[in-house]
Scaffold this motif. Structure first.
Motif, PDB file in Angstrom:
ATOM      1  N   SER A 165       0.843  -1.193   0.000  1.00 21.43           N
ATOM      2  CA  SER A 165       0.000   0.000   0.000  1.00 21.43           C
ATOM      3  C   SER A 165       0.875   1.238   0.000  1.00 21.43           C
ATOM      4  CB  SER A 165      -0.930   0.018   1.218  1.00 21.43           C
ATOM      5  OG  SER A 165      -0.178   0.114   2.422  1.00 21.43           O
ATOM      6  N   GLN A 167       0.368   5.746   0.644  1.00 21.28           N
ATOM      7  CA  GLN A 167      -0.519   6.832   1.040  1.00 21.28           C
ATOM      8  C   GLN A 167       0.191   8.166   0.952  1.00 21.28           C
ATOM      9  OE1 GLN A 167      -1.442   5.577   5.066  1.00 21.28           O
ATOM     10  NE2 GLN A 167      -3.493   4.962   4.442  1.00 21.28           N
ATOM     11  N   GLN A 169      -0.440  12.331   2.456  1.00 21.63           N
ATOM     12  CA  GLN A 169      -1.227  13.178   3.357  1.00 21.63           C
ATOM     13  C   GLN A 169      -0.791  14.627   3.227  1.00 21.63           C
ATOM     14  OE1 GLN A 169      -1.239  11.954   7.440  1.00 21.63           O
ATOM     15  NE2 GLN A 169      -2.547  13.616   8.124  1.00 21.63           N
ATOM     16  N   PRO A 177      -4.904  10.855   5.349  1.00 18.83           N
ATOM     17  CA  PRO A 177      -4.165  10.129   4.317  1.00 18.83           C
ATOM     18  C   PRO A 177      -5.082   9.617   3.213  1.00 18.83           C
ATOM     19  CG  PRO A 177      -3.497   9.430   6.503  1.00 18.83           C
ATOM     20  CD  PRO A 177      -4.711  10.283   6.680  1.00 18.83           C
ATOM     21  N   THR A 178      -4.612   9.676   1.989  1.00 20.92           N
ATOM     22  CA  THR A 178      -5.337   9.154   0.841  1.00 20.92           C
ATOM     23  C   THR A 178      -4.519   8.021   0.229  1.00 20.92           C
ATOM     24  OG1 THR A 178      -6.318  11.305   0.343  1.00 20.92           O
ATOM     25  CG2 THR A 178      -6.270   9.704  -1.442  1.00 20.92           C
ATOM     26  N   THR A 179      -5.153   6.879   0.013  1.00 17.12           N
ATOM     27  CA  THR A 179      -4.460   5.760  -0.599  1.00 17.12           C
ATOM     28  C   THR A 179      -4.136   6.081  -2.053  1.00 17.12           C
ATOM     29  OG1 THR A 179      -5.547   4.160   0.851  1.00 17.12           O
ATOM     30  CG2 THR A 179      -4.628   3.317  -1.211  1.00 17.12           C
ATOM     31  N   GLU A 398      -9.757   6.688  -4.084  1.00 15.21           N
ATOM     32  CA  GLU A 398      -9.156   5.387  -4.335  1.00 15.21           C
ATOM     33  C   GLU A 398      -9.916   4.649  -5.431  1.00 15.21           C
ATOM     34  OE1 GLU A 398      -9.031   3.293  -0.633  1.00 15.21           O
ATOM     35  OE2 GLU A 398      -8.318   5.068   0.425  1.00 15.21           O
TER      36      GLU A 398
END
Length: 428
Positions: A165, A167, A169, A177-179, A398
């Protein structure tokens, strides 16, 4: 007219009247902090995260920096401003004034961008070396500008790394946080983030997190490469593992925490030797992190601006990573990782005053989600609503970028909506 058609018309009229009754007007101001002038001509959009980021109202910033949006419903919403292709957000209240929104001019590269810390947390499980690597990136450009391009931030991982993963921010208050989906960047193991590095806001910087695994047979040699001037490169690992600096590396042991090992190389940069080898097995501690951890007495100590607040003053050698440690060791909740990072910045909790939400529909609330005894129910609900709305926005992002599968999207959205509905019910 048939009775069925009449009933349909009546129901439609009733729903339309209800929507009008809920309509409200939102006003706000957008300022270009690069030029110090109103952001005249920028597009403003009201979006609803719970309906797939549906755009429900549009406006344009006038010559004075003002805009007005007609909000059609009282559903949770965000105000999005588009400036030179970049997106800037603010939470939308039910009605009235929206918090001022600051935008910055955009360029592929700007001066004043550097890495404060590149932190690697290592542990071994099931024959795999698990790594969580975090970059704390500052943008001190003057005049302030946002660095943004398909390669806003470039990184190099071991060629054997399997990314789990990633992320990003933003530094703005309340940002979550955004993936993201890492973009391959030439040579194997090299990637880039297509994510804006906005100017710092106070002590808040832009953060990038990457989780990955490496096949492990008892030892592994890392050869980190940083793309920018870096104040500190830190390695955290269990006491049961062994660390050995490579030729030319200048890692120093920081013997501050009795439960983990910390090694730091200072003043790194592109081309500088940072090689090290780890061997053995072990897991990082996740419980009994001490009173100085999240929510502890040091959480509000002066100068502790990062999530978790740090672990106080070192006993002997100053530790460049102390202000990150408890946030790093706190772990990641499946859905509420962002909520933990945000709410860890709250004041310490008085004894007996901790409020820990339970889990719902598979969503795990972090133990660090605590509030002050003096915080009113309204403000607690407001904070939770803000977190949930932005998390829903992140989920929609996402989905749009393909970083989440349809099944994961549906499951996570259902869980978030359940919690959000409960919060809205308790708020009313």
């Amino acid at each position: 007219m048939r009775m069925k058609d009449f009933l349909r018309a009546a129901v439609a009229g009733f729903l339309f009247a209800g929507a009008l009754a809920q309509a409200a007007q939102l006003t706000g101001t957008v300022k270009n902090k690069t030029t110090g002038k109103p952001a005249a001509g920028d597009a403003v959009v009201l979006v609803e995260p719970m309906t797939g980021m549906t755009e429900v109202a549009h406006a344009t910033v006038d010559g004075s920096g003002h805009y007005t949006l007609n909000r059609p419903t009282n559903a949770p919403a965000l105000v999005k401003v588009m400036h030179q292709g970049a997106e800037f957000f603010a939470d939308a209240p039910q009605s009235g004034a929206v918090p001022d929104i600051a935008v910055y001019d955009v360029a592929p590269k700007v001066d004043g961008v550097f890495i404060e810390a590149d932190v690697l947390e290592l542990e071994v499980a099931n024959g795999q070396l698990h790594v969580i690597e975090r970059y704390f990136v500052h943008n001190t450009s003057m005049p302030p500008r946002t660095q943004w391009s398909p390669k806003s931030f470039e990184i190099a991982l071991p060629e054997e790394a399997i990314v789990e993963s990633a992320q990003g921010q933003r530094p703005s208050t309340g940002s979550l946080p955004t993936t993201l989906k890492l973009q391959p960047n030439g040579t194997k193991g090299h990637y880039a983030f297509n994510f804006p590095i906005q100017p710092d806001e106070g002590d808040k910087d832009t953060q990038f997190n990457i989780s990955y695994t490496i096949p492990y047979s008892g030892s592994f040699t890392f050869r980190p490469q940083v793309s920018l001037s870096t104040q500190s490169v830190g390695v955290l690992l269990p006491k049961s593992m062994t660390f050995a600096a490579g030729s030319g590396s200048t890692f120093t042991a920081i013997n501050q925490d009795p439960n983990i090992q910390t090694f730091v190389a200072k003043n790194a940069g592109p081309g500088k030797a940072l090689e090290f080898t780890v061997s053995g097995t072990g897991s990082m501690p996740r419980e009994d992190q001490g009173a100085a951890g999240p929510g502890g007495p040091e959480a509000t100590a002066p100068g502790n601006g990062q999530p978790g607040g740090g672990i106080g003053e070192p006993i002997n050698t100053p530790d460049p990573l102390s202000k990150y440690k408890w946030w790093i060791l706190g772990g990641l909740a499946i859905v509420f990782v962002a909520a933990a990072a945000l709410l860890l910045r709250r004041p310490a909790v008085a004894p007996g005053a901790v409020v820990t939400p339970g889990s719902s529909a598979g969503v795990t609330a972090p133990a660090a989600y605590s509030v002050s005894a003096s915080t009113s129910p309204a403000s607690k609900n407001g904070a939770l609503l803000s977190v949930l709305k932005e998390e829903l926005f992140a989920l929609e992002s996402e989905k749009l970028t393909g970083a989440v599968s349809p099944a994961e999207y549906a499951e996570t959205k259902a869980a978030l909506e359940t919690v959000l509905k409960r919060a809205l019910k308790s708020k009313s």
